[in-house]
Enzyme design. Structure first.
Site, mmCIF file in Angstrom:
data_model
loop_
_atom_site.group_PDB
_atom_site.id
_atom_site.type_symbol
_atom_site.label_atom_id
_atom_site.label_comp_id
_atom_site.label_asym_id
_atom_site.label_seq_id
_atom_site.Cartn_x
_atom_site.Cartn_y
_atom_site.Cartn_z
ATOM 1 N N ASN A 34 0.852 -1.196 0.000
ATOM 2 C CA ASN A 34 0.000 0.000 0.000
ATOM 3 C C ASN A 34 0.886 1.244 0.000
ATOM 4 O OD1 ASN A 34 0.362 1.016 2.881
ATOM 5 N ND2 ASN A 34 -0.256 -1.101 3.244
ATOM 6 N N ARG A 35 0.248 2.396 -0.111
ATOM 7 C CA ARG A 35 0.976 3.648 -0.337
ATOM 8 C C ARG A 35 1.410 4.374 0.931
ATOM 9 N NH1 ARG A 35 0.691 5.076 -5.665
ATOM 10 N NH2 ARG A 35 -1.128 4.325 -6.826
#
Ligand code: CTP
Ligand code: CA
Length: 227
Positions: A34-35
């Site tokens: 994920n970011r």
């Protein structure tokens, strides 16, 4: 806030902060990720140390951030590793902040060798649910331990971000929930953050837009009053 202007009100306290995004392995070279940059968690760890706390930072994958000064850093990859590190480090801690972006799901199977594209069409990716570490920490909470969760929320048909935050606080059972209102380029991969700080005691404080260090200070203020 300048570090030398910060109160030393966490002296004698031990705190654990998780940060960054977990990576769920699929095979030896691939993962689901994920970011999360880890910036908010790192700011929390740095500010806690500046306020005198003894700090353990459990860091999953982050942007290229320098280790905060005077902080013990434990590096992890997957949610399973983060879970193990949290359970091992929260014993005897006065406060625990789950700022990490934990993957909700992991690949159901971990291939021991690199998955080849060989066949015609790929199989759908089977996923398994990860345990909710925050809920586990709340269940295992020691007397007086303050536990803080994070939530990045958007509004949708069933309610606005604050509504989702209130429901999440109740579901998780933590003492404080930091709600980041996302959308419009907010929260992810940016230096600033804004949102709400919700308390299990019913208090709701708006967090004005500001640096992640300033937000960290407001969060530690709220933790400090509950210690
Ligand atoms: N969290 C956790 N373990 C998980 C998932 C989330 O400890 N497996 C923690 C996060 O670190 C965060 C809080 O729970 O402090 C809220 O995470 P969030 O993803 O917003 O909550 P979820 O319950 O996963 O709900 P959603 O369906 O909105 O993703
Ligand atoms: Ca989630």
């Amino acid at each position: 806030e300048r570090p030398d202007a910060l109160p030393r009100d966490l002296e004698g306290r031990r705190v654990v902060v998780s940060a960054g995004g977990t990576r769920e392995p699929l095979d030896p070279v691939r993962f689901l990720g994920n970011r999360s940059s880890g910036r908010q968690g790192y700011a929390l760890a740095r500010v806690a140390a500046q306020r005198g706390a003894s700090v353990t930072l459990v860091a999953a994958h982050t942007a290229d951030l320098g280790d905060p000064a005077a902080v013990e850093v434990v590096r992890v990859g997957s949610a399973a590793q983060l879970r193990e590190a949290m359970h091992a480090t929260v014993k005897g801690a006065d406060a625990v902040v789950m700022a990490a972006a934990v993957a909700d799901f992991r690949p159901a199977a971990l291939a021991q060798s690199k998955i080849k594209k060989s066949g015609a069409e790929p199989d759908p990716l089977a996923l398994a649910k990860n345990p909710d570490i925050l809920v586990e920490l709340v269940k295992a909470r020691e007397p007086g331990q303050v536990i803080v969760g994070f939530a990045a929320e958007t509004g949708d048909a069933s309610g606005d971000a604050l509504h989702h935050g209130r429901e999440k606080l109740a579901r998780k059972g933590c003492d404080l929930l930091v709600v980041n209102v996302v959308g419009d380029g907010q929260a992810f991969e940016v230096p600033d953050n804004a949102g709400w700080l919700l308390g299990a005691d019913g208090t709701e404080t708006e967090l004005a837009r500001g640096s992640k260090a300033l937000l960290a200070s407001r969060i530690w203020d709220a933790v400090h009053t509950r210690l």
